[in-house]
Design a protein around this motif. Structure first.
Motif, PDB file in Angstrom:
ATOM      1  N   LYS A  25       0.834  -1.212   0.000  1.00 45.10           N
ATOM      2  CA  LYS A  25       0.000   0.000   0.000  1.00 45.10           C
ATOM      3  C   LYS A  25       0.870   1.263   0.000  1.00 45.10           C
ATOM      4  O   LYS A  25       0.577   2.228  -0.700  1.00 45.10           O
ATOM      5  CB  LYS A  25      -0.931   0.014   1.217  1.00 45.10           C
ATOM      6  N   VAL A  26       1.951   1.252   0.804  1.00 41.27           N
ATOM      7  CA  VAL A  26       2.838   2.422   0.862  1.00 41.27           C
ATOM      8  C   VAL A  26       3.539   2.607  -0.483  1.00 41.27           C
ATOM      9  O   VAL A  26       3.643   3.726  -0.996  1.00 41.27           O
ATOM     10  CB  VAL A  26       3.858   2.262   2.017  1.00 41.27           C
ATOM     11  N   ALA A  27       4.008   1.524  -1.073  1.00 45.76           N
ATOM     12  CA  ALA A  27       4.678   1.611  -2.370  1.00 45.76           C
ATOM     13  C   ALA A  27       3.712   2.114  -3.442  1.00 45.76           C
ATOM     14  O   ALA A  27       4.085   2.915  -4.312  1.00 45.76           O
ATOM     15  CB  ALA A  27       5.249   0.253  -2.751  1.00 45.76           C
ATOM     16  N   GLN A  28       2.463   1.667  -3.368  1.00 49.95           N
ATOM     17  CA  GLN A  28       1.471   2.111  -4.339  1.00 49.95           C
ATOM     18  C   GLN A  28       1.182   3.606  -4.171  1.00 49.95           C
ATOM     19  O   GLN A  28       1.064   4.345  -5.155  1.00 49.95           O
ATOM     20  CB  GLN A  28       0.191   1.300  -4.181  1.00 49.95           C
ATOM     21  N   ALA A  29       1.083   4.065  -2.920  1.00 48.80           N
ATOM     22  CA  ALA A  29       0.844   5.489  -2.670  1.00 48.80           C
ATOM     23  C   ALA A  29       2.015   6.327  -3.177  1.00 48.80           C
ATOM     24  O   ALA A  29       1.816   7.406  -3.770  1.00 48.80           O
ATOM     25  CB  ALA A  29       0.627   5.724  -1.180  1.00 48.80           C
ATOM     26  N   ALA A  30       3.240   5.847  -2.975  1.00 46.76           N
ATOM     27  CA  ALA A  30       4.410   6.571  -3.476  1.00 46.76           C
ATOM     28  C   ALA A  30       4.401   6.620  -5.000  1.00 46.76           C
ATOM     29  O   ALA A  30       4.727   7.655  -5.610  1.00 46.76           O
ATOM     30  CB  ALA A  30       5.688   5.903  -2.972  1.00 46.76           C
ATOM     31  N   ALA A  31       4.009   5.527  -5.625  1.00 45.64           N
ATOM     32  CA  ALA A  31       3.930   5.510  -7.089  1.00 45.64           C
ATOM     33  C   ALA A  31       2.882   6.488  -7.595  1.00 45.64           C
ATOM     34  O   ALA A  31       3.091   7.174  -8.618  1.00 45.64           O
ATOM     35  CB  ALA A  31       3.625   4.098  -7.573  1.00 45.64           C
ATOM     36  N   TYR A  32       1.748   6.586  -6.885  1.00 46.04           N
ATOM     37  CA  TYR A  32       0.717   7.561  -7.281  1.00 46.04           C
ATOM     38  C   TYR A  32       1.249   8.990  -7.162  1.00 46.04           C
ATOM     39  O   TYR A  32       0.938   9.849  -8.007  1.00 46.04           O
ATOM     40  CB  TYR A  32      -0.534   7.405  -6.423  1.00 46.04           C
ATOM     41  N   ALA A  33       2.022   9.251  -6.116  1.00 46.61           N
ATOM     42  CA  ALA A  33       2.572  10.601  -5.939  1.00 46.61           C
ATOM     43  C   ALA A  33       3.511  10.949  -7.088  1.00 46.61           C
ATOM     44  O   ALA A  33       3.461  12.070  -7.639  1.00 46.61           O
ATOM     45  CB  ALA A  33       3.301  10.695  -4.602  1.00 46.61           C
ATOM     46  N   VAL A  34       4.353  10.005  -7.482  1.00 50.15           N
ATOM     47  CA  VAL A  34       5.267  10.251  -8.605  1.00 50.15           C
ATOM     48  C   VAL A  34       4.478  10.426  -9.896  1.00 50.15           C
ATOM     49  O   VAL A  34       4.776  11.311 -10.722  1.00 50.15           O
ATOM     50  CB  VAL A  34       6.295   9.099  -8.723  1.00 50.15           C
ATOM     51  N   GLN A  35       3.444   9.603 -10.054  1.00 50.10           N
ATOM     52  CA  GLN A  35       2.612   9.703 -11.262  1.00 50.10           C
ATOM     53  C   GLN A  35       1.910  11.063 -11.325  1.00 50.10           C
ATOM     54  O   GLN A  35       1.842  11.691 -12.395  1.00 50.10           O
ATOM     55  CB  GLN A  35       1.602   8.566 -11.265  1.00 50.10           C
ATOM     56  N   ASP A  36       1.396  11.528 -10.176  1.00 52.14           N
ATOM     57  CA  ASP A  36       0.722  12.828 -10.143  1.00 52.14           C
ATOM     58  C   ASP A  36       1.695  13.966 -10.454  1.00 52.14           C
ATOM     59  O   ASP A  36       1.352  14.915 -11.165  1.00 52.14           O
ATOM     60  CB  ASP A  36       0.065  13.058  -8.789  1.00 52.14           C
ATOM     61  N   SER A  37       2.917  13.879  -9.918  1.00 54.30           N
ATOM     62  CA  SER A  37       3.890  14.942 -10.206  1.00 54.30           C
ATOM     63  C   SER A  37       4.322  14.904 -11.674  1.00 54.30           C
ATOM     64  O   SER A  37       4.620  15.957 -12.266  1.00 54.30           O
ATOM     65  CB  SER A  37       5.102  14.842  -9.281  1.00 54.30           C
ATOM     66  N   THR A  38       4.314  13.721 -12.265  1.00 59.84           N
ATOM     67  CA  THR A  38       4.606  13.617 -13.703  1.00 59.84           C
ATOM     68  C   THR A  38       3.507  14.303 -14.515  1.00 59.84           C
ATOM     69  O   THR A  38       3.801  15.051 -15.471  1.00 59.84           O
ATOM     70  CB  THR A  38       4.721  12.140 -14.118  1.00 59.84           C
TER      71      THR A  38
END
Length: 192
Positions: free
Chosen positions: A113-126
């Motif tokens: 879940k934490v890794a997925q949330a971090a991936a979403y944050a990177v995706q949003d900043s992209t």
């Protein structure tokens, strides 16, 4: 007429008890001396496992009788010794395996879940950086067109500079979000 066999008339049928006798005596179960002091399930139900054997007409034993005080009913034997030790050990081993395996499994789910949330944050900043670059490109194009039509750089040069600075800021935001997300995932992995 059917011929009569000699044994048929002399021996009574086995289903009916002999006159004056007890059918249990014929099987050897009612007399404790003959039965080797073994109790049958019926005797256990009447007098308990250790509560004596009550024959018809006798008074029930003082230590339990049909209530089962001697062992056939409620007793003070602990459950752990009343059960088969192999079954108790198997249940204990299963509980140990399930409960000890729950921690790593739960940590694994939380890590995902934490890794997925971090991936979403990177995706949003992209996505943010892509949107800023699209707007900066459009803004720069319009500013250049105005500069050519009006043959002046004022204020269009400042607009192009601001659009370029917005792209630089979006790139810095993307880098900061990526670094922070990576740190969160690594720190969580070491805690788990």
């Amino acid at each position: 007429m059917r011929p009569v066999m000699a044994d048929e008339n002399e021996n009574p049928p086995k289903d009916t008890p002999p006159a004056g006798g007890n059918p249990a005596d014929e099987q050897g179960a009612a007399d404790p001396e003959k039965a080797g002091d073994k109790t049958s399930p019926a005797a256990d139900a009447q007098g308990g496992a250790g509560g004596g054997k009550a024959a018809s007409g006798d008074t029930p034993p003082a230590n339990g009788g049909a209530a089962g005080g001697g062992g056939g009913g409620a007793n003070n034997t602990p459950l752990s010794t009343a059960l088969n030790p192999q079954i108790v050990q198997a249940v204990g081993t299963t509980n140990h395996a399930v409960l000890n395996g729950a921690g790593p499994g739960a940590n694994g789910i939380a890590y995902q879940k934490v890794a997925q949330a971090a991936a979403y944050a990177v995706q949003d900043s992209t996505d943010y950086m892509r949107n800023i670059m699209s707007m900066a490109s459009a803004t720069t194009g319009v500013a250049l067109q105005k500069m050519l039509v009006e043959k002046t750089t004022d204020p269009y040069a400042d607009i192009i500079k601001a659009a370029t600075q917005a792209v630089t800021d979006a790139q810095q935001t993307f880098t900061n979000v990526g670094t922070a997300s990576s740190g969160v995932v690594k720190d969580f992995d070491s805690m788990a």
